[in-house]
Every structure is written in structure tokens, then in C-alpha cells.
Design a protein around this motif. Structure first.
Motif, PDB file in Angstrom:
ATOM      1  N   GLU A 122     -27.013 -39.339 -29.912  1.00 34.70           N
ATOM      2  CA  GLU A 122     -25.761 -38.937 -30.525  1.00 34.70           C
ATOM      3  C   GLU A 122     -24.607 -39.806 -30.043  1.00 34.70           C
ATOM      4  O   GLU A 122     -24.708 -40.524 -29.043  1.00 34.70           O
ATOM      5  CB  GLU A 122     -25.442 -37.478 -30.202  1.00 34.70           C
ATOM      6  CG  GLU A 122     -25.110 -37.237 -28.730  1.00 34.70           C
ATOM      7  CD  GLU A 122     -24.653 -35.814 -28.426  1.00 34.70           C
ATOM      8  OE1 GLU A 122     -24.698 -34.978 -29.345  1.00 34.70           O
ATOM      9  OE2 GLU A 122     -24.251 -35.547 -27.285  1.00 34.70           O
ATOM     10  N   ALA A 123     -23.518 -39.748 -30.787  1.00 31.58           N
ATOM     11  CA  ALA A 123     -22.245 -40.332 -30.368  1.00 31.58           C
ATOM     12  C   ALA A 123     -21.194 -39.232 -30.454  1.00 31.58           C
ATOM     13  O   ALA A 123     -21.185 -38.435 -31.399  1.00 31.58           O
ATOM     14  CB  ALA A 123     -21.863 -41.507 -31.260  1.00 31.58           C
ATOM     15  N   ARG A 124     -20.315 -39.180 -29.466  1.00 32.23           N
ATOM     16  CA  ARG A 124     -19.257 -38.173 -29.456  1.00 32.23           C
ATOM     17  C   ARG A 124     -17.919 -38.849 -29.710  1.00 32.23           C
ATOM     18  O   ARG A 124     -17.641 -39.933 -29.186  1.00 32.23           O
ATOM     19  CB  ARG A 124     -19.214 -37.451 -28.112  1.00 32.23           C
ATOM     20  CG  ARG A 124     -18.086 -36.418 -28.005  1.00 32.23           C
ATOM     21  CD  ARG A 124     -18.121 -35.705 -26.671  1.00 32.23           C
ATOM     22  NE  ARG A 124     -17.014 -34.769 -26.524  1.00 32.23           N
ATOM     23  CZ  ARG A 124     -16.814 -34.007 -25.450  1.00 32.23           C
ATOM     24  NH1 ARG A 124     -17.672 -34.056 -24.435  1.00 32.23           N
ATOM     25  NH2 ARG A 124     -15.775 -33.196 -25.392  1.00 32.23           N
ATOM     26  N   ASP A 177     -13.063 -32.205 -31.234  1.00 37.87           N
ATOM     27  CA  ASP A 177     -14.080 -33.239 -31.092  1.00 37.87           C
ATOM     28  C   ASP A 177     -15.197 -33.047 -32.126  1.00 37.87           C
ATOM     29  O   ASP A 177     -15.367 -31.961 -32.681  1.00 37.87           O
ATOM     30  CB  ASP A 177     -14.699 -33.196 -29.697  1.00 37.87           C
ATOM     31  CG  ASP A 177     -13.689 -33.497 -28.602  1.00 37.87           C
ATOM     32  OD1 ASP A 177     -12.497 -33.661 -28.928  1.00 37.87           O
ATOM     33  OD2 ASP A 177     -14.087 -33.549 -27.432  1.00 37.87           O
ATOM     34  N   ARG A 221     -19.468 -34.597 -32.951  1.00 40.61           N
ATOM     35  CA  ARG A 221     -20.600 -35.409 -32.538  1.00 40.61           C
ATOM     36  C   ARG A 221     -21.387 -35.821 -33.775  1.00 40.61           C
ATOM     37  O   ARG A 221     -21.541 -35.032 -34.714  1.00 40.61           O
ATOM     38  CB  ARG A 221     -21.499 -34.643 -31.566  1.00 40.61           C
ATOM     39  CG  ARG A 221     -20.775 -34.202 -30.295  1.00 40.61           C
ATOM     40  CD  ARG A 221     -21.631 -33.247 -29.478  1.00 40.61           C
ATOM     41  NE  ARG A 221     -20.863 -32.651 -28.394  1.00 40.61           N
ATOM     42  CZ  ARG A 221     -20.950 -33.039 -27.124  1.00 40.61           C
ATOM     43  NH1 ARG A 221     -21.772 -34.026 -26.794  1.00 40.61           N
ATOM     44  NH2 ARG A 221     -20.224 -32.453 -26.192  1.00 40.61           N
ATOM     45  N   SER A 244     -18.087 -34.989 -41.696  1.00 37.68           N
ATOM     46  CA  SER A 244     -18.304 -35.228 -40.276  1.00 37.68           C
ATOM     47  C   SER A 244     -17.029 -35.612 -39.542  1.00 37.68           C
ATOM     48  O   SER A 244     -16.844 -35.253 -38.375  1.00 37.68           O
ATOM     49  CB  SER A 244     -19.361 -36.319 -40.072  1.00 37.68           C
ATOM     50  OG  SER A 244     -18.950 -37.529 -40.672  1.00 37.68           O
ATOM     51  N   SER A 277     -21.760 -36.419 -23.151  1.00 32.76           N
ATOM     52  CA  SER A 277     -22.475 -36.734 -24.385  1.00 32.76           C
ATOM     53  C   SER A 277     -23.839 -37.275 -24.018  1.00 32.76           C
ATOM     54  O   SER A 277     -24.040 -37.804 -22.912  1.00 32.76           O
ATOM     55  CB  SER A 277     -21.694 -37.765 -25.213  1.00 32.76           C
ATOM     56  OG  SER A 277     -22.470 -38.254 -26.292  1.00 32.76           O
ATOM     57  N   GLN A 278     -24.772 -37.176 -24.950  1.00 35.00           N
ATOM     58  CA  GLN A 278     -26.088 -37.764 -24.745  1.00 35.00           C
ATOM     59  C   GLN A 278     -26.120 -39.234 -25.166  1.00 35.00           C
ATOM     60  O   GLN A 278     -27.181 -39.844 -25.224  1.00 35.00           O
ATOM     61  CB  GLN A 278     -27.147 -36.994 -25.531  1.00 35.00           C
ATOM     62  CG  GLN A 278     -27.310 -35.552 -25.097  1.00 35.00           C
ATOM     63  CD  GLN A 278     -28.382 -34.842 -25.892  1.00 35.00           C
ATOM     64  OE1 GLN A 278     -29.577 -35.084 -25.721  1.00 35.00           O
ATOM     65  NE2 GLN A 278     -27.953 -33.971 -26.791  1.00 35.00           N
ATOM     66  N   THR A 299     -19.393 -42.159 -25.984  1.00 35.15           N
ATOM     67  CA  THR A 299     -18.241 -41.345 -26.370  1.00 35.15           C
ATOM     68  C   THR A 299     -17.065 -42.266 -26.652  1.00 35.15           C
ATOM     69  O   THR A 299     -16.770 -43.166 -25.853  1.00 35.15           O
ATOM     70  CB  THR A 299     -17.861 -40.356 -25.254  1.00 35.15           C
ATOM     71  OG1 THR A 299     -18.957 -39.475 -25.010  1.00 35.15           O
ATOM     72  CG2 THR A 299     -16.635 -39.541 -25.640  1.00 35.15           C
TER      73      THR A 299
END
Length: 591
Positions: A139-141, A149, A151, A178, A383-384, A387
């Protein structure tokens, strides 16, 4: 570590960096290399590679595999801007120093040249060598100061439909939903993507190369959300460019890749990949070892001061070593693999008399994009993946590394560090929140405090994510040096920034100077962006040109093409006729 959590002293950093450089130089110039077999074949010759970054290492790799005797000359450190940097004096109890870096690495799936090289670098336990050290993030945050916010998943998905109507509707709806943007602006941006994707090559080079991305998306009339997310974020944050100067051709081409990559069409892997450990440990050092095995010689601390010419050929490079001693390096071929601002300093009147087009390199533009690492006493749950801090004046992006690394941060330093928040600063010219000064005019302590404050403003509005008590220490890219007399910083590692029209200023890898070849992200490439991929691609093109000049029958380096949606090719053919008739693209309608 001895310093408080807000500083690693400049004197300590410089002392350790020099010591590390001397140690590496001793290891590379010493017996290990001198005993390696010279692998010159019947078509080979002596090659001096000037520069030891990604471009120089790639050129050396390809040439040594083809039987050339290669020596690389590097002034500062192997790996260039791609290397990691041990934080001097931080190791304790038998643990290595904390790992620092110029800035975090990002390996999009549409990179193909660099991954191909990585597969050919052995790594213990990996069937595909260093390439297996690339891991995908899910993912991207996108963090906002107001807490709104969002993601985005960056994993594989179905291939995007490419009829004009379905493309407009699908992309527009995805953006509006999104990014929480008005539907009309999502549709507008989708239309702009459609215009570029359906543009022929002649229009891309003749019109879009000379138009800035900001003007193309009509950024000055759009909403704040549009400008922040689709103009600024996609350029200065995501692809290391500046929206007000980067060309439509450059940004549009990157957009094509991001659109095609999630469907895993014409790419090497997942959209967003990172390394599973410090760059030197999992990539650069194994690469150097592979080059040693191939017979490459290394000279660290060698600064190139000039090129000597006779009869239209380069006869020698003038080198000053780390002791200040000058000497002459002779070779059959010379590959200049230095950054643009260093390479163009070598173009003497004699060089320009044979290759006058190189004078245009003085019009290439460089800016700053450097990193800072914050070492934390507890893991950071942010975040995974990457960010982006949308409202940060300094255009910040970050990634937390402990979750991604095989060897955890507690195995480095004094053992108390549990995570590393690695941050890239993309805008060094805009005043910050705390001191009202741009990063270029802030002391290192002020830079650290300012970046921390901008991060906290985005992350702590929904909880205490970043706490001062958790900050163990920080480390700023050592290429940034404070100049007390000028009250501003200098940067030893500026980044080439693509500007509208700059294709005309960028050279080909080879020209009228028979034995001079250019490799670097400023050379004309398909990727057309200051990236490790561009450096690798340019080096392959330089090697292929060298093989031609040498009359070698060795296999040429593989060169890859970028993705384009085949479904839109009929529209590009129509556009070619329209462009020749001086008509706009069929989808480029008045707003």
C-alpha cells in the motif's frame, strides 16, 4: 550513542566517512583485485570507467563480462547516490553501525534494466541473486494535516480497459473516489492522461516535450486538492521532478508505466518494491564482489580533473588521488559515468571542438532531493509501504524500514533502536513550519526538528504516532554540509531535474569522439528520468556503442522498451496524421 537524540555531529560523521572510504579503498585496490584474472578476450581492451555509481558499476559489469580489462575510478564512495551510509560511531557490543542513506530506494515494477543486472549478482541462498532481495509493499499512504488520510493498495489488479470512454470513466471514478476529489476534476485528469496516451511520438517530442506538466494539467486554475494530489504529488514526491518545470513527455511517460504496471503488463514485477535490508549489504557489496570476480580493478579516492586529447581521441584522464598526488591514466576507451554537473566540467575546448553538442549540458538543471533517517526506540505504525505527506512544505515522503528488513534494526547500533523512519526531502526551497526558512538555509539541527514537526503535523492528528521520547537519534545525508560563512548548506549530491525542452540538451552515449562514451541518468534514455534505471540503461547503451567501435563480436547488452497500451496504437496513428497537419490530439478539447 554519545550524542543526544537530536544530533550526530558533523565532525563524527565526516571522520567516520573518511575512515570507511579508506578501508574500502584498501580492500578493493589491494590483493583481492590484483590476484583476480584479467579477462581480456581477443576483442577486449583497456577501459577506464570514470565514476563508481550505478552507471559506472553497470558499465564495468557489462564490459568485464565481455572480456575487457576494466578499472573504475571513484572519488567518494562505491554506489554513488544509491549506497547506504553507516552512521559513524553508533555500533556497540559487536553490532555494526546504524545504517543511514542518501535517501530510501524505490524499485518500480516497470524498471527492467536494473532488475536484469540484479539477477546476475549472486547472493547466498537466492536463486535469482540480488533480485530476490526486492520485496513488494502492499500500500501507499497519503497523509494530510487535517487527518483526512487515505491509503491506496498497490498490488496486482485487473488490466485497465482502454477504449476512450471506459478509460475516462474508470480512471476518473477511481481518482474521484480514492482521492476524495470532485468528480469533474477526476474526469478532467483522466482526459489529460488519455490525450497523452493516445499521442504519437512526433507530438510527444515536438509538443509535449516543450510543455510543462503544470501547464498541461492547467494547475493554476484547479482546486487545492487537484494541485496537491495530481500535480505536485505525482511529480516532486513520486517521481523526483518539479511540476512547474518537468515536461509533459517525461511525466506522461511515467504515468503510462504506473497505469500499466499494476496489471503486470510489460514489467518486471510489483508496482512498488524496496530492498529487504541496507542497500550496501543486500546489493552494492555483493555487486562489488561479483565485479572483483570478473577481474575489475577499483580505485577509490580518485578525482577526475580532466581529459587529454590527441588526433580526435581521448589519450588519458588526469586523476588526483586521495593523497593529492596527480597522475595520468591511459586506456583504449573511456566511459564517463559521473553526474552531469561533474561530467560537463570535463568538456574542454578540445573536447567541444569534436563534440560541440556537449556544450548544451550546461543548460541541464539540478536540484536537491536528500534524505534524513530518524531512529526510533519503538516500532512506528505508519504504513505498510511509502507515505506521502501531502501538505508538508518540504514535500516529504517516508518509509519505515524495520517491517521490511530481514535483519532487524535492533541488531545495529547500541541495540535499542527498534525502527528507522527514512524520509526524503524533495523541496529544499520552500519555507518550513518552525523556522520560516527553506531547508537550504537551515542548520542540520533545524532540518531535523523541522522535518520531525512536519511529519508529526500529518501523523499525530489521529493519535500520538510520533513521540519525542521515542526518538533515539537522527542522521542527515552526509552530502549536505553546512557553510557557516554563507549561512546555508551545500550539496555534494544534487539530482538532475528534467525540465521542459531538456531533451535537446541531453547527449547521446557516443558521438564523434571515437573512444569517449557517456553513461549517467542525464544521457538520453527511454526512462528519461533521474533514476537508477536510467543510469543502468544509459550504461548499457554506452557499452553497446563501445562494442561497435571496438569491432567486438560479443553479444550486445539487452535494452528494454517501456510499456504502451497496444489498444491505443490505432489512435496514435491517427494522431500522427493530425500532428503532421498541425491539428491537436483528438481528445485535446477546449476546457
Amino acid at each position: 550513542m554519545a550524542e543526544n537524540r537530536w544530533t550526530v555531529s558533523r565532525r563524527t560523521a565526516l571522520r567516520g566517512t573518511v575512515a570507511a572510504g579508506v578501508a574500502v579503498a584498501g580492500g578493493l585496490v589491494g590483493g583481492a583485485l590484483s590476484t583476480a584474472p584479467a579477462m581480456a578476450g581477443p576483442d577486449g581492451g583497456r577501459v577506464a570507467v570514470l565514476g563508481g555509481g550505478v552507471a559506472g558499476l553497470t558499465a564495468a559489469h557489462e564490459l568485464s563480462e565481455r572480456g575487457f580489462q576494466v578499472t573504475i575510478f571513484e572519488r567518494r564512495a562505491w554506489g554513488g547516490k544509491a549506497r547506504s551510509v553507516p552512521v559513524p560511531g553508533t555500533g556497540a557490543g559487536g553490532r555494526p553501525d546504524l545504517p543511514g542513506e542518501h535517501g530510501f530506494r524505490f524499485f518500480p515494477g516497470f524498471y527492467q534494466h536494473l532488475p536484469d543486472t540484479m539477477r546476475r549478482i549472486p547472493f547466498p541462498g537466492n536463486p535469482n541473486g540480488v533480485w530476490n532481495n526486492l520485496i513488494a509493499v502492499p500500500e501507499a499512504r497519503f497523509a494530510r494535516r487535517d487527518g483526512d488520510d487515505f491509503r491506496l493498495p498497490v498490488g496486482p489488479r485487473a488490466r485497465m480497459p482502454f477504449s476512450p470512454d471506459s478509460f475516462r470513466e474508470t480512471v476518473g471514478a477511481a481518482l474521484s473516489t480514492s482521492l476524495k476529489m470532485p468528480p469533474n476534476e477526476g474526469i478532467y485528469f483522466a482526459d489529460r492522461l488519455l490525450v497523452f496516451n493516445s499521442s504519437c511520438d512526433a507530438r510527444r517530442y515536438g509538443q509535449w516535450e516543450h510543455t510543462s506538466w503544470h501547464d498541461y494539467v492547467d494547475g493554476h486554475t484547479r482546486s487545492h486538492e487537484f494541485r496537491a494530489l495530481l500535480s505536485r504529488t505525482l511529480t516532486s514526491i513520486m517521481v523526483a521532478a518539479k511540476e512547474n518545470v518537468a515536461s509533459v513527455r517525461t511525466i506522461g511517460t511515467m504515468g503510462e508505466q504506473f497505469l500499466g504496471n499494476p496489471a503486470e503488463v510489460g514489467n518486471d514485477g510489483a508496482l512498488d518494491r524496496v530492498l529487504n535490508g541496507p542497500t550496501n549489504a543486500v546489493w552494492i557489496e555483493p555487486w562489488l564482489q561479483r565485479l572483483r570476480e570478473l577481474g575489475v580493478r577499483f580505485e577509490l579516492g580518485a578525482e577526475v580533473r580532466g581529459l587529454d586529447m590527441r588526433d580526435g581521441r581521448i589519450t588519458a584522464a588526469r586523476i588526483v588521488d586521495q593523497r593529492g598526488a596527480a597522475r595520468i591514466v591511459e586506456a583504449d576507451y573511456f566511459v564517463v559515468a559521473m553526474p552531469a554537473e561533474q561530467a560537463r566540467a570535463l568538456w574542454s575546448a578540445d573536447v567541444l571542438a569534436v563534440r560541440p553538442e556537449l556544450a548544451a549540458m550546461n543548460r541541464l538543471f539540478s536540484d536537491w532531493m536528500n534524505g534524513i533517517q530518524f531512529y526510533l526506540r519503538r516500532p512506528a505504525t505508519i504504513s505498510q509501504g511509502h507515505t506521502a505527506y501531502i501538505d508538508a512544505p518540504w514535500a516529504l515522503t517516508s518509509i519505515t524500514q524495520n517491517q521490511l528488513w530481514t535483519r532487524k534494526l535492533a541488531e545495529f547500533g547500541d541495540g535499542s533502536v527498534q525502527d528507522c523512519l527514512s524520509v526524503d526531502i524533495s523541496d529544499w526551497n520552500t519555507p518550513g513550519l518552525l523556522y520560516g526558512k527553506p531547508a537550504k538555509e537551515c542548520t542540520h539541527e533545524e532540518i531535523a526538528r523541522e522535518v520531525w514537526a512536519q511529519l508529526a503535523a500529518h501523523l499525530n492528528d489521529r493519535g500520538d504516532v510520533l513521540r519525542d521520547a521515542d526518538l533515539h537519534s537522527w542522521f542527515l545525508d552526509p552530502g549536505i554540509t553546512w557553510q557557516p560563512d554563507q549561512r546555508r548548506n551545500a550539496n555534494a549530491d544534487p539530482l538532475l531535474i528534467n525540465t521542459a525542452g531538456s531533451w535537446d540538451y541531453r547527449p547521446e552515449p557516443h558521438g564523434a569522439l571515437e573512444n569517449l562514451f557517456l553513461a549517467g541518468d542525464y544521457v538520453r534514455t527511454n526512462i528519461d528520468l533521474a533514476t537508477m534505471e536510467g543510469a543502468n540503461e544509459s550504461a548499457r547503451a554506452a557499452v553497446n556503442a563501445l562494442l561497435d567501435v571496438a569491432g567486438s563480436n560479443a553479444e550486445r547488452c539487452q535494452l528494454f522498451t517501456l510499456y504502451r497500451a497496444a489498444e491505443l496504437e490505432p489512435l496514435r496513428r491517427i494522431d500522427a496524421d493530425r500532428y503532421a497537419a498541425r491539428q491537436p490530439n483528438m481528445f485535446d478539447l477546449p476546457v
